[in-house]
Scaffold this motif. Structure first.
Motif, short mmCIF file in Angstrom:
data_model
loop_
_atom_site.label_atom_id
_atom_site.label_comp_id
_atom_site.label_asym_id
_atom_site.label_seq_id
_atom_site.Cartn_x
_atom_site.Cartn_y
_atom_site.Cartn_z
N ILE A 25 0.83 -1.20 0.00
CA ILE A 25 0.00 0.00 0.00
C ILE A 25 0.87 1.25 0.00
O ILE A 25 0.59 2.22 -0.72
CB ILE A 25 -0.94 -0.01 1.22
CG1 ILE A 25 -1.92 -1.17 1.14
CG2 ILE A 25 -1.69 1.32 1.33
CD1 ILE A 25 -2.80 -1.18 -0.08
N SER A 26 1.92 1.25 0.80
CA SER A 26 2.81 2.40 0.86
C SER A 26 3.47 2.65 -0.50
O SER A 26 3.63 3.80 -0.92
CB SER A 26 3.88 2.19 1.94
OG SER A 26 3.28 2.04 3.21
N GLU A 27 3.86 1.58 -1.17
CA GLU A 27 4.47 1.70 -2.49
C GLU A 27 3.47 2.30 -3.48
O GLU A 27 3.82 3.15 -4.31
CB GLU A 27 4.92 0.33 -2.97
CG GLU A 27 5.47 0.31 -4.39
CD GLU A 27 5.68 -1.11 -4.88
OE1 GLU A 27 6.84 -1.51 -5.01
OE2 GLU A 27 4.67 -1.81 -5.12
N ALA A 28 2.21 1.88 -3.39
CA ALA A 28 1.21 2.34 -4.34
C ALA A 28 0.81 3.79 -4.12
O ALA A 28 0.54 4.53 -5.07
CB ALA A 28 -0.04 1.45 -4.26
N ILE A 99 -18.79 3.81 4.30
CA ILE A 99 -18.71 2.47 3.74
C ILE A 99 -17.51 1.78 4.37
O ILE A 99 -16.44 2.38 4.51
CB ILE A 99 -18.55 2.54 2.21
CG1 ILE A 99 -19.76 3.23 1.58
CG2 ILE A 99 -18.37 1.14 1.62
CD1 ILE A 99 -19.56 3.59 0.12
N ARG A 100 -17.70 0.54 4.76
CA ARG A 100 -16.61 -0.22 5.36
C ARG A 100 -16.27 -1.38 4.44
O ARG A 100 -17.16 -2.12 4.00
CB ARG A 100 -16.99 -0.75 6.74
CG ARG A 100 -15.84 -1.44 7.49
CD ARG A 100 -16.32 -1.91 8.86
NE ARG A 100 -15.23 -2.36 9.71
CZ ARG A 100 -14.73 -3.60 9.72
NH1 ARG A 100 -15.26 -4.53 8.89
NH2 ARG A 100 -13.75 -3.93 10.52
N VAL A 101 -14.98 -1.52 4.13
CA VAL A 101 -14.50 -2.61 3.29
C VAL A 101 -13.45 -3.38 4.09
O VAL A 101 -12.43 -2.82 4.49
CB VAL A 101 -13.87 -2.09 1.98
CG1 VAL A 101 -13.36 -3.27 1.14
CG2 VAL A 101 -14.87 -1.27 1.19
N ALA A 128 -5.92 -1.91 -7.55
CA ALA A 128 -7.25 -1.63 -8.09
C ALA A 128 -8.34 -2.09 -7.14
O ALA A 128 -9.26 -1.33 -6.81
CB ALA A 128 -7.40 -2.30 -9.46
N VAL A 129 -8.25 -3.33 -6.67
CA VAL A 129 -9.33 -3.92 -5.88
C VAL A 129 -9.41 -3.34 -4.47
O VAL A 129 -10.50 -3.20 -3.92
CB VAL A 129 -9.15 -5.46 -5.83
CG1 VAL A 129 -10.07 -6.10 -4.80
CG2 VAL A 129 -9.42 -6.05 -7.21
N LEU A 130 -8.28 -2.97 -3.89
CA LEU A 130 -8.29 -2.45 -2.53
C LEU A 130 -8.39 -0.93 -2.46
O LEU A 130 -9.12 -0.39 -1.63
CB LEU A 130 -7.03 -2.90 -1.78
CG LEU A 130 -6.83 -4.41 -1.61
CD1 LEU A 130 -5.59 -4.67 -0.77
CD2 LEU A 130 -8.05 -5.08 -1.00
N LEU A 131 -7.65 -0.22 -3.31
CA LEU A 131 -7.51 1.22 -3.16
C LEU A 131 -8.33 2.03 -4.15
O LEU A 131 -8.71 3.17 -3.85
CB LEU A 131 -6.03 1.62 -3.31
CG LEU A 131 -5.08 1.08 -2.25
CD1 LEU A 131 -3.64 1.40 -2.63
CD2 LEU A 131 -5.41 1.66 -0.88
N GLN A 132 -8.59 1.49 -5.33
CA GLN A 132 -9.22 2.28 -6.37
C GLN A 132 -10.70 1.96 -6.55
O GLN A 132 -11.55 2.86 -6.47
CB GLN A 132 -8.47 2.11 -7.69
CG GLN A 132 -7.05 2.63 -7.64
CD GLN A 132 -6.28 2.41 -8.93
OE1 GLN A 132 -6.68 1.64 -9.80
NE2 GLN A 132 -5.15 3.08 -9.06
#
Length: 329
Positions: A25-28, A99-101, A128-132
């Motif tokens: 996540i930090s890299e992204a 919203i909670r994921v 894509a699936v987690l952050l976008q």
């Protein structure tokens, strides 16, 4: 770890329980991720869990293969082939207005192998699936729809750059940033028909010096990034092999067509449409099919030009926009 950032115009709170996911996540997110910050009332709360057990969906109603729902919550197994199971909750299953994921990494054998053998693909799909995608869907509840475009300031103007991938948009955008401009993203944004809200993502170009990615490119943090810009012109990019750069005025209809077609053709969004439809059907919130064409109607009120890029190096975006029409020498 708890961190905060703004994604697609949504206040995002990330709670990460896994060290390897934290590194990814930090890299992204790069400098957009505030690891010292917090959000008291986030629009979107993302929990990256260390748990590997499946979500308990006993008694839930099926939506489609690999997805079920109950009381405003949707569980997606191996969401978009990423290896992550997601539980997306809204309404009674989440704090008011948010919203909670929750994400759990539970890859089937094929996805586990792909995460090791095709690391670049795995990184892109995880982002894509987690952050976008969750943030884009949340933005859709507020009338902001995805566009495969990037907004960048050039002097006193703000251009919305549209066009297919691989034609040199990122190179042109980085040149504008080196000249003092600002950008909200490299490839993706969401728009309400007036403003462009950026998606946090590294910029991918040849020779960037970071993680190696497909098509001979590598990554770097996007400099001079801002969360939102208001475009005052639309720039449609194309490339003519071996030619010279040229600029021509473009009518609103063809300009909007390029913006819509480029959005639906974009590889970054290929899995998003099914993702959004599943959440919309399961929660009863948001459009089943994001009305991209309605948002792209911003082309009707913005002056539009088509810039044909010739051989490399190309003129700067400032030089191209300074030419109302014709061929640049």
């Amino acid at each position: 770890m708890r961190a905060a950032m703004v994604q697609a115009g949504e206040r995002l709170l990330i709670e990460c329980q896994s060290p390897w996911l934290l590194a990814l996540i930090s890299e992204a997110c790069g400098s957009a991720l505030d690891t010292d910050g917090d959000v008291e009332e986030p629009d979107l709360h993302l929990v990256l869990s260390e748990q590997r057990t499946p979500f308990d969906v006993a008694g839930w109603d099926p939506l489609t293969r690999g997805a079920c729902h109950r009381d405003g919550s949707v569980v997606m197994v191996n969401a978009c082939g990423s290896g992550f199971d997601l539980r997306v909750s809204i309404g009674s299953q989440a704090p008011p207005g948010s919203i909670r994921v929750e994400a759990r990494f539970r890859p089937p054998g094929r996805e586990r192998l792909a995460s090791v053998a095709m690391r670049s693909r795995f990184h892109l799909l995880t982002r894509a699936v987690l952050l976008q995608y969750p943030a884009m869907w949340a933005a859709g509840l507020h009338g902001r729809m995805p566009l495969h475009a990037a907004a960048v300031s050039v002097g006193d103007r703000v251009a919305l750059l549209a066009g297919p991938g691989g034609i040199g948009r990122s190179t042109l955008l980085l040149g504008a940033l080196r000249d003092g401009g600002r950008a909200c993203s490299d490839n993706l944004c969401v728009s309400d028909g007036e403003r462009a809200y950026g998606l946090v993502e590294p910029v991918r170009i040849e020779g960037a010096g970071g993680r190696r990615m497909p098509h001979g490119r590598s990554e770097r943090d996007l400099p001079n990034r801002v969360d939102v810009l208001t475009p005052d012109c639309l720039v449609v990019l194309r490339r003519a092999a071996g030619g010279v750069a040229s600029v021509r005025q473009l009518a609103p209809g063809p300009a909007a067509d390029v913006l819509v077609a480029g959005t639906f053709m974009a590889g970054e969004l290929r899995r998003y449409w099914a993702f959004a439809a599943t959440l919309a059907l399961g929660t009863g919130r948001g459009p089943m099919h994001p009305p991209v064409a309605q948002v792209a109607a911003l082309a009707a009120r913005l002056p539009a030009v088509e810039i044909t890029l010739g051989g490399l190096p190309s003129p700067s975006l400032a030089a191209l926009l300074a030419e109302p029409a014709g061929v640049l020498s």
